[in-house]
Design a protein around this motif. Sequence first.
Motif, mmCIF file in Angstrom:
data_model
loop_
_atom_site.group_PDB
_atom_site.id
_atom_site.type_symbol
_atom_site.label_atom_id
_atom_site.label_comp_id
_atom_site.label_asym_id
_atom_site.label_seq_id
_atom_site.Cartn_x
_atom_site.Cartn_y
_atom_site.Cartn_z
ATOM 1 N N LYS A 138 0.831 -1.213 0.000
ATOM 2 C CA LYS A 138 0.000 0.000 0.000
ATOM 3 C C LYS A 138 0.859 1.253 0.000
ATOM 4 N N ASN A 139 2.114 1.083 0.403
ATOM 5 C CA ASN A 139 2.969 2.256 0.564
ATOM 6 C C ASN A 139 4.402 1.914 0.176
ATOM 7 N N LEU A 140 5.077 2.853 -0.451
ATOM 8 C CA LEU A 140 6.457 2.622 -0.881
ATOM 9 C C LEU A 140 7.366 2.235 0.291
ATOM 10 N N SER A 141 7.044 2.753 1.480
ATOM 11 C CA SER A 141 7.911 2.483 2.640
ATOM 12 C C SER A 141 7.985 0.987 2.981
ATOM 13 N N GLU A 142 6.983 0.200 2.511
ATOM 14 C CA GLU A 142 6.974 -1.242 2.827
ATOM 15 C C GLU A 142 7.789 -2.074 1.830
ATOM 16 N N VAL A 143 8.163 -1.465 0.714
ATOM 17 C CA VAL A 143 8.874 -2.199 -0.348
ATOM 18 C C VAL A 143 10.293 -2.534 0.123
ATOM 19 N N ASN A 227 0.577 23.759 -3.866
ATOM 20 C CA ASN A 227 1.650 23.144 -3.112
ATOM 21 C C ASN A 227 1.230 21.743 -2.676
ATOM 22 N N CYS A 228 2.073 20.772 -3.032
ATOM 23 C CA CYS A 228 1.698 19.373 -2.799
ATOM 24 C C CYS A 228 2.653 18.705 -1.812
ATOM 25 N N GLN A 229 2.208 18.651 -0.578
ATOM 26 C CA GLN A 229 3.032 18.059 0.488
ATOM 27 C C GLN A 229 3.306 16.580 0.207
ATOM 28 N N ASP A 230 2.301 15.858 -0.285
ATOM 29 C CA ASP A 230 2.473 14.420 -0.548
ATOM 30 C C ASP A 230 3.516 14.172 -1.636
ATOM 31 N N ALA A 231 3.570 15.091 -2.626
ATOM 32 C CA ALA A 231 4.560 14.932 -3.704
ATOM 33 C C ALA A 231 5.961 15.088 -3.131
ATOM 34 N N ILE A 232 6.118 16.023 -2.218
ATOM 35 C CA ILE A 232 7.435 16.250 -1.597
ATOM 36 C C ILE A 232 7.855 15.005 -0.814
ATOM 37 N N ILE A 233 6.934 14.473 -0.024
ATOM 38 C CA ILE A 233 7.247 13.302 0.808
ATOM 39 C C ILE A 233 7.584 12.090 -0.072
ATOM 40 N N LEU A 234 6.773 11.874 -1.117
ATOM 41 C CA LEU A 234 7.010 10.720 -1.999
ATOM 42 C C LEU A 234 8.347 10.866 -2.733
ATOM 43 N N ILE A 285 -10.372 13.716 -9.834
ATOM 44 C CA ILE A 285 -9.858 15.058 -9.551
ATOM 45 C C ILE A 285 -8.334 14.996 -9.593
ATOM 46 N N SER A 286 -7.729 15.937 -10.303
ATOM 47 C CA SER A 286 -6.269 15.930 -10.402
ATOM 48 C C SER A 286 -5.749 17.357 -10.477
ATOM 49 N N ALA A 287 -4.441 17.482 -10.341
ATOM 50 C CA ALA A 287 -3.810 18.800 -10.478
ATOM 51 C C ALA A 287 -2.536 18.634 -11.287
ATOM 52 N N HIS A 288 -2.126 19.685 -11.987
ATOM 53 C CA HIS A 288 -0.875 19.607 -12.752
ATOM 54 C C HIS A 288 0.300 19.399 -11.802
ATOM 55 N N VAL A 289 1.294 18.673 -12.303
ATOM 56 C CA VAL A 289 2.460 18.363 -11.468
ATOM 57 C C VAL A 289 3.522 19.454 -11.639
ATOM 58 N N ASP A 290 4.055 19.905 -10.527
ATOM 59 C CA ASP A 290 5.116 20.913 -10.536
ATOM 60 C C ASP A 290 6.463 20.174 -10.635
ATOM 61 N N PHE A 291 6.943 19.970 -11.868
ATOM 62 C CA PHE A 291 8.187 19.203 -12.047
ATOM 63 C C PHE A 291 9.391 19.919 -11.447
ATOM 64 N N SER A 292 9.329 21.261 -11.387
ATOM 65 C CA SER A 292 10.462 21.978 -10.797
ATOM 66 C C SER A 292 10.584 21.626 -9.310
ATOM 67 N N LEU A 293 9.447 21.388 -8.677
ATOM 68 C CA LEU A 293 9.458 20.984 -7.265
ATOM 69 C C LEU A 293 10.097 19.599 -7.116
ATOM 70 N N LEU A 294 9.684 18.654 -7.978
ATOM 71 C CA LEU A 294 10.230 17.292 -7.882
ATOM 72 C C LEU A 294 11.746 17.302 -8.112
ATOM 73 N N LYS A 295 12.184 18.112 -9.081
ATOM 74 C CA LYS A 295 13.626 18.206 -9.359
ATOM 75 C C LYS A 295 14.377 18.809 -8.176
ATOM 76 N N GLN A 296 13.762 19.837 -7.578
ATOM 77 C CA GLN A 296 14.411 20.504 -6.452
ATOM 78 C C GLN A 296 14.550 19.548 -5.262
ATOM 79 N N VAL A 297 13.494 18.773 -5.009
ATOM 80 C CA VAL A 297 13.550 17.813 -3.893
ATOM 81 C C VAL A 297 14.651 16.787 -4.168
#
Length: 373
Positions: A138-143, A227-234, A285-297
């Motif tokens: 169910k979650n990446l942390s279990e892999v 701002n997507c907190q879950d995207a940052i955590i993932l 329901i969806s939102a556009h992905v901020d790729f600059s955020l993913l790259k920065q993380v």
Amino acid sequence: MQLEQHLKNLILHSAPINMAEFMRIALAYPDYGYYKSKEPFGVKGDFTTAPEISQMFGELIGIWCADVWQKIGGASGVELVEIGPGRGTLMADLLRATRAVPGFHDAISISMVETSDRLIKVQNEKLQGMYPRIKWYKNLSEVPDKPVIIVNNELFDALPVRQYVKKADKWYEKMLGLNKAGGLEFVIARSEYEAERRGNQALKINEYGLQRVACNEGIKEGAILENCQDAIILMQEISARIKKHGGAALIVDYGYNKPEYKDTIIAISNHKHVGLLENIGYADISAHVDFSLLKQVASDMGLQSFGAIGQGDFLRNMGIEFRAASLSKNATEKQKQDIESAKARLIGNGDMQMGELFKVLAVVGDNLAPAGF
Ligand code: SAH
């Protein structure tokens, strides 16, 4: 209807909720949330994703994965992970396309990370007999914690975002509240950044959001910061795994390379846009992905990234033209047309095509140069 009533009760008995809480409930609430109850994909569903358009998509991603595997040494003990696999189509095409890569199938185990029990069943049936070592989590942390090759398509756009609206040089959060008649209504919080109402349960705007709020220049009145907190955590979790054991991740989604400061949350039902408050739980329901955020993380975690480039460029670089030509060789006229139109949809730049709107980002471990960029 059940979800609408649930939201009204929740707001009435506590306070307005933020957009991320709204998205999370609409998409994932037990029993009534969109991904829990409905079959979203395909012609009969609400939207069509790239793997459902053509087998070429999953096949070329398979080649990308096998190439990464060779570049990290071609050894065994590598975990191939797909997050948010939908109907399992991408993984099925990936496995079929990589059968002929010597040693690849023997070297990997597969982890499917999926939150919806209903979709886990669908994926399980689809992949039945195709591969001996597949597990679901169910979650990446279990892999299992090993070298990884991670892929995902249209996952990040489903992660809930919060929205902040700029008014007189300050940012106020957009919330879902109730109007006088007791109906649901979007409102702007009265205090800056936060409707501070549930004490410490409400997350403050995170560091990355603050950086974007701080670059105030040229941002107009009424602009919206997402701002997507879950995207940052993932992304932190994906990056941490790659940093520790090596590997790479390929992220495909629609979104932007620079924050656009506008509202990108949309609801889609039956291939059409609908109001966010229409038929809650029955529309995606969806939102556009901020790729600059993913790259920065990723970069803050010490990783290199490539892209995000258009899906059209990526698939062309991966050889979609050759693949389409080879599929067409023994095809009927009708099949040839289907292959051409699927290819055009995947790589074309038109409004209804995915080549530019959809983007591909690779995050990689030390000195790895991924294919396709
Ligand atoms: N990749 C598929 C499906 C995209 S839809 C395709 O391209 O067709 C989004 C998928 O992500 C669904 O399978 C949904 O159930 C799953 N999902 C949503 N949030 C998730 C999360 N936090 N972790 C894992 N899977 C999630």
